[in-house]
Design a protein around this motif. Structure first.
Motif, PDB file in Angstrom:
ATOM      1  N   ALA A  57     -20.755  44.843 -23.465  1.00  0.00           N
ATOM      2  CA  ALA A  57     -21.829  45.793 -23.159  1.00  0.00           C
ATOM      3  C   ALA A  57     -21.434  47.200 -23.574  1.00  0.00           C
ATOM      4  O   ALA A  57     -22.224  47.936 -24.195  1.00  0.00           O
ATOM      5  N   VAL A  58     -20.204  47.577 -23.267  1.00  0.00           N
ATOM      6  CA  VAL A  58     -19.735  48.914 -23.638  1.00  0.00           C
ATOM      7  C   VAL A  58     -19.572  49.029 -25.146  1.00  0.00           C
ATOM      8  O   VAL A  58     -19.816  50.099 -25.725  1.00  0.00           O
ATOM      9  N   ASP A  59     -19.192  47.952 -25.816  1.00  0.00           N
ATOM     10  CA  ASP A  59     -19.110  47.982 -27.282  1.00  0.00           C
ATOM     11  C   ASP A  59     -20.463  48.326 -27.902  1.00  0.00           C
ATOM     12  O   ASP A  59     -20.543  49.065 -28.888  1.00  0.00           O
ATOM     13  N   ARG A  60     -21.529  47.794 -27.326  1.00  0.00           N
ATOM     14  CA  ARG A  60     -22.862  48.086 -27.853  1.00  0.00           C
ATOM     15  C   ARG A  60     -23.251  49.542 -27.583  1.00  0.00           C
ATOM     16  O   ARG A  60     -23.901  50.187 -28.415  1.00  0.00           O
ATOM     17  N   LEU A  61     -22.862  50.071 -26.418  1.00  0.00           N
ATOM     18  CA  LEU A  61     -23.098  51.489 -26.155  1.00  0.00           C
ATOM     19  C   LEU A  61     -22.326  52.348 -27.150  1.00  0.00           C
ATOM     20  O   LEU A  61     -22.846  53.351 -27.665  1.00  0.00           O
TER      21      LEU A  61
END
Length: 298
Positions: A221-225
């Motif tokens: 999820a943080v990678d996508r952010l």
């Protein structure tokens, strides 16, 4: 036409950076070469995260609802790092349960932190972003796309920040500032784990349709952010399926009103019996906010 600087050339401010999404995002930004400035309520946790982000990182204790403290932090961050290229308005808290059983102070505090705290963050940092032609990423939620019973404060606040960011985007575009909205579903953070400790709320969430009933891992999820920040995207979806929710969000309130009403009626006795257990914001971040204000809820 201005170009977006690579992450390695940016100074990025992250609010709510002591744990969860904010802490991991700060570490990943630093791994990509960004200088990060962490803002939050828990100085020891912020210090530990900053240490993991390398010698260029800094941390600043400030309540996002305190405009004066945030403005001071913004000025000092700019003085220390030379500029501010990106701000991630991530700080947030949550409570659960029926409105009538909620403590009014705790309910209002969710809206104060999540919505008015985001407004204060924008006020404090927009001058620096206008100087750099920067980017503000406002973290919203699946809760902005669809209402949910037992989450009125959180849904109202996240719908509010989504609308706020969309409105702000047009206001600051001529200054070279871009504004994005980040959407996350249930993601493995202290906040979500804290909510799941409430067995009645957990039952309610388990009845949500797939894929909204899952808890998603934090790292992807943080990678996508992170990818959205690199592109300065107007919309960033931490779980890919959230993009599709935009197309159906208009029909969801009516559907949820029908289905949710049956579930609430079924759970009403349990909710009433356990009301005293959900008078404070959930998770470690919620506890930190309560402790910082010295609040007591009887």
């Amino acid at each position: 036409m201005s170009t977006t600087p690579p992450l390695a050339a940016q100074v990025v401010v992250v609010t709510g950076a002591a744990r969860g999404v904010g802490a991991l995002l700060a570490r990943k930004l630093a791994q990509h070469g960004a200088e990060v400035a962490l803002v939050g309520l828990e100085p020891e946790e912020l210090k530990a995260v900053a240490a993991q982000c390398g010698p260029a990182a800094s941390f600043w204790e400030a309540d996002v609802t305190d405009l004066e403290a945030l403005s001071t932090a913004a000025r000092r961050i700019q003085e220390r790092h030379g500029r501010i290229d990106t701000v991630v308005a991530n700080a947030g808290i949550a409570i659960g349960g029926p409105l009538r059983d909620s403590d009014p102070r705790a309910f209002d505090r969710v809206i104060e932190v999540n919505l008015l705290g985001s407004v204060a963050t924008a006020r404090a940092f927009l001058p620096a972003l206008a100087e750099s032609g920067g980017y503000l990423l406002q973290i919203a939620s699946l809760a902005a796309l669809t209402p949910a019973p037992l989450m009125a404060a959180y849904c109202a606040s996240k719908a509010g920040v989504e609308a706020f960011a969309h409105s702000l985007r047009a206001e600051v575009a001529h200054q070279g500032v871009k504004v994005g909205v980040g959407y996350l579903s249930w993601t493995d953070t202290d906040m979500v784990r804290g909510a799941d400790q409430d067995t009645v709320l957990a039952q309610m969430r388990a009845r949500l349709p797939w894929p909204a009933n899952k808890t998603y891992p934090l790292d992807p999820a943080v990678d996508r952010l992170l990818a959205g920040i690199a592109r300065r995207s107007p919309h960033v979806y931490a779980q890919a399926w959230l993009r599709g929710m935009q197309a159906v969000r208009g029909v969801l309130p009516g559907l949820i009103a029908t289905v949710g009403a049956r579930d609430i009626a079924r759970l009403a006795p349990q909710l009433k019996a356990t009301a005293a257990s959900r008078l404070r914001a959930v998770g470690a971040g919620g506890a930190a906010d309560t402790a910082t204000r010295g609040a007591t809820v009887e």
